[in-house]
Scaffold this motif. Structure first.
Motif, PDB file in Angstrom:
ATOM      1  N   ILE A 166       0.848  -1.205   0.000  1.00 55.38           N
ATOM      2  CA  ILE A 166       0.000   0.000   0.000  1.00 55.38           C
ATOM      3  C   ILE A 166       0.884   1.256   0.000  1.00 55.38           C
ATOM      4  O   ILE A 166       0.677   2.186  -0.790  1.00 55.38           O
ATOM      5  CB  ILE A 166      -0.967  -0.012   1.209  1.00 55.38           C
ATOM      6  CG1 ILE A 166      -1.988  -1.147   1.053  1.00 55.38           C
ATOM      7  CG2 ILE A 166      -1.688   1.342   1.351  1.00 55.38           C
ATOM      8  CD1 ILE A 166      -2.857  -1.395   2.274  1.00 55.38           C
ATOM      9  N   ALA A 167       1.899   1.259   0.871  1.00 56.48           N
ATOM     10  CA  ALA A 167       2.792   2.427   0.945  1.00 56.48           C
ATOM     11  C   ALA A 167       3.469   2.669  -0.396  1.00 56.48           C
ATOM     12  O   ALA A 167       3.609   3.815  -0.849  1.00 56.48           O
ATOM     13  CB  ALA A 167       3.827   2.217   2.055  1.00 56.48           C
ATOM     14  N   LYS A 168       3.837   1.570  -1.048  1.00 54.14           N
ATOM     15  CA  LYS A 168       4.503   1.693  -2.351  1.00 54.14           C
ATOM     16  C   LYS A 168       3.553   2.318  -3.371  1.00 54.14           C
ATOM     17  O   LYS A 168       3.915   3.263  -4.079  1.00 54.14           O
ATOM     18  CB  LYS A 168       4.950   0.293  -2.809  1.00 54.14           C
ATOM     19  CG  LYS A 168       5.849   0.319  -3.999  1.00 54.14           C
ATOM     20  CD  LYS A 168       6.381  -1.075  -4.281  1.00 54.14           C
ATOM     21  CE  LYS A 168       7.079  -1.061  -5.631  1.00 54.14           C
ATOM     22  NZ  LYS A 168       7.308  -2.389  -6.133  1.00 54.14           N
ATOM     23  N   GLU A 169       2.339   1.799  -3.409  1.00 53.65           N
ATOM     24  CA  GLU A 169       1.373   2.336  -4.396  1.00 53.65           C
ATOM     25  C   GLU A 169       1.046   3.801  -4.111  1.00 53.65           C
ATOM     26  O   GLU A 169       0.901   4.600  -5.030  1.00 53.65           O
ATOM     27  CB  GLU A 169       0.089   1.502  -4.390  1.00 53.65           C
ATOM     28  CG  GLU A 169       0.307   0.144  -5.018  1.00 53.65           C
ATOM     29  CD  GLU A 169      -0.770  -0.224  -6.025  1.00 53.65           C
ATOM     30  OE1 GLU A 169      -1.533   0.656  -6.464  1.00 53.65           O
ATOM     31  OE2 GLU A 169      -0.836  -1.417  -6.348  1.00 53.65           O
ATOM     32  N   ILE A 170       0.927   4.133  -2.832  1.00 50.87           N
ATOM     33  CA  ILE A 170       0.586   5.525  -2.504  1.00 50.87           C
ATOM     34  C   ILE A 170       1.721   6.453  -2.929  1.00 50.87           C
ATOM     35  O   ILE A 170       1.489   7.506  -3.523  1.00 50.87           O
ATOM     36  CB  ILE A 170       0.277   5.680  -0.990  1.00 50.87           C
ATOM     37  CG1 ILE A 170      -1.042   4.968  -0.653  1.00 50.87           C
ATOM     38  CG2 ILE A 170       0.200   7.158  -0.594  1.00 50.87           C
ATOM     39  CD1 ILE A 170      -1.386   4.940   0.829  1.00 50.87           C
ATOM     40  N   THR A 171       2.940   6.042  -2.644  1.00 48.34           N
ATOM     41  CA  THR A 171       4.058   6.942  -2.974  1.00 48.34           C
ATOM     42  C   THR A 171       4.333   7.000  -4.474  1.00 48.34           C
ATOM     43  O   THR A 171       4.797   8.011  -4.978  1.00 48.34           O
ATOM     44  CB  THR A 171       5.355   6.550  -2.225  1.00 48.34           C
ATOM     45  OG1 THR A 171       5.499   5.138  -2.307  1.00 48.34           O
ATOM     46  CG2 THR A 171       5.345   6.961  -0.787  1.00 48.34           C
ATOM     47  N   CYS A 172       4.032   5.912  -5.174  1.00 45.86           N
ATOM     48  CA  CYS A 172       4.304   5.910  -6.620  1.00 45.86           C
ATOM     49  C   CYS A 172       3.178   6.560  -7.417  1.00 45.86           C
ATOM     50  O   CYS A 172       3.340   6.820  -8.607  1.00 45.86           O
ATOM     51  CB  CYS A 172       4.530   4.494  -7.128  1.00 45.86           C
ATOM     52  SG  CYS A 172       6.017   3.778  -6.444  1.00 45.86           S
ATOM     53  N   SER A 173       2.045   6.798  -6.787  1.00 42.40           N
ATOM     54  CA  SER A 173       0.883   7.261  -7.574  1.00 42.40           C
ATOM     55  C   SER A 173       1.038   8.729  -7.973  1.00 42.40           C
ATOM     56  O   SER A 173       1.711   9.495  -7.330  1.00 42.40           O
ATOM     57  CB  SER A 173      -0.390   7.112  -6.757  1.00 42.40           C
ATOM     58  OG  SER A 173      -0.361   8.002  -5.684  1.00 42.40           O
TER      59      SER A 173
END
Ligand SMILES: Cc1cc2nc3c(=O)[nH]c(=O)nc-3n(C[C@H](O)[C@H](O)[C@H](O)COP(=O)(O)O)c2cc1C
Lengths: 173, 216
Positions: A166-173
């Motif tokens: 989730i953290a990865k997707e949030i930061t990459c979005s």
């Protein structure tokens, strides 16, 4: 800044995502909704007639809404409840209407509210939700993105996504 | 005699949800059914309603759409209901909001369906209505699609009365089509009246949210 707001029943999920975001060097704040701390929106129109875009009732939303308003990304963490938010989480979601642009726009040939550039993610906590519930949850969050102009995504955790993903997707979005 | 309980889930005293609830009751009364309308925010809120629900055979929830689904209090009602043994009732929903499109309000009905499936209740369908603020608890005759709406609401109420399934086509046939050009005209019209309403109170409708400058 990223603000994470959790229903207190699933606060540890919100905290895990905050830790993962911090590990990625992102400034993230985690707020937990206090039990019965937020009053419902009574649809009284007071925010439009008495106190410009501020709820006329004093409650825990006074602590939470400034963080959301001053973030470029915010995340709601809720027990997945009948394909949507828990009672506590929905109390704050109902008050999100206070933050948006009050005007109407047309997007994709339809009327929408606001054109915010904010990012809005929702984590529905469930170990065992079925396909119908997962679809309903994604649909609900998608519709909120459509009407508000916010970007983002619905995550089901831990069944599909863990805190790191989730953290990865949030930061990459 | 079968017992019908119609729950008004709007917090507002004179609301469109209550109007639709009362229209449903009037239809059921005419057809000699035992129907009661209760308001969720009276008499102890959602908790106080559970006993009434336990005594009902058919429950209809009529509420506004708040951020794409029913208001928080409906979720509280369902979670309290789940804690008591659900006794196989039939459930219908009515949800209405400002936007004229049904897809934006549909999650409210999805929620009732999932709740019913989880708890052994029988969800038999719902009705979605847009432009609720134009009605504002008054009369549906104010709407441009009032004729079709009245006709299709009657079909929906008949389905409730007969405890029959009520599919999406029932409300889709009443829906007002809003082409993009009309949407633009409506947006301009509504924005002008919003600006005026705020200006009359000394507010600038384009100003930022006050929460943006609060101390955190
Ligand atoms: C907090 C809040 C959120 C709302 N969110 C939506 C929405 O997402 N979509 C919509 O079409 N209307 C929305 N509305 C408008 C109401 O659904 C509409 O005014 C409705 O007709 C009110 O019903 P009532 O008269 O039964 O209270 C919202 C209103 C409030 C107060």
């Amino acid at each position: 800044m990223i603000t994470i707001v959790s229903d207190n029943q699933v606060a540890h999920y919100g905290e895990a995502v905050r830790e993962k975001l911090t590990e990625r060097g992102v400034e993230a704040v985690h707020l937990v909704i206090t039990e019965d701390g937020i009053k419902p929106c009574y649809g009284c129109d007071g925010c439009q007639t008495k106190s410009f875009l501020r709820c006329v009732f004093r409650d825990d939303a006074d602590r939470i809404l400034p963080y959301i308003a001053q973030s470029d990304t915010f995340v709601i963490v809720t027990p997945l409840t009948y394909g949507g938010y828990s009672y506590q989480a929905k109390l704050i979601v109902d008050k999100l209407a206070l933050l948006g642009d009050v005007h109407y726009y047309v997007k994709d040939r339809e009327l929408v509210k606001g054109t915010g550039s904010c990012k809005y993610f929702v984590i529905g906590v469930s170990e065992d939700c079925g396909e119908a519930e997962a679809k309903a949850f994604e649909y609900l969050v998608h519709e909120t993105h459509v009407i508000t102009g916010w970007q983002g995504k619905a995550f089901i955790s831990p069944k599909i996504y863990d805190a790191d993903m989730i953290a990865k997707e949030i930061t990459c979005s | 005699m079968r017992n019908y309980l119609i729950i008004n889930a709007s917090p507002r005293p004179k609301s469109t949800s209550l109007l639709l609830a009362n229209m449903c009751k009037a239809y059921l009364d005419e057809h000699e059914r035992q129907a009661t309308v209760v308001s969720m925010y009276q008499g102890g809120g959602p908790d106080g309603l559970i006993d009434a629900i336990m005594g009902a055979d058919v429950v209809v929830i009529s509420g506004p759409c708040y951020v794409n689904t029913y208001p928080a209090a409906v979720i509280k009602l369902l979670t309290e209901w789940e804690k008591r043994a659900c006794n196989g009732q039939i459930i219908y929903g009515m949800i209405q909001g400002g936007m004229p499109y049904s897809h934006t309000h549909k999650s409210g009905l999805n929620m009732l369906e999932l709740f019913a499936a989880k708890n052994g209740l029988s969800y038999k369908g719902g009705f979605i209505c847009g432009l609720g603020p134009l009605i504002n608890g008054g009369t549906i005759d104010k709407l441009p699609n009032s004729k079709a709406l009245r006709r299709q609401l009657t079909v929906f109420f008949a389905n409730i009365c007969n405890e029959a399934e009520s599919g999406a086509s029932v409300y889709e046939r009443a829906r007002m089509r809003v082409p993009a050009l009309l949407a633009r005209i409506l947006a301009n019209f509504m924005n002008r009246s919003i600006d005026k309403k705020y200006a009359a109170r000394g507010y600038d409708a384009c100003a930022e949210s006050p929460y943006k400058t609060d101390n955190i």
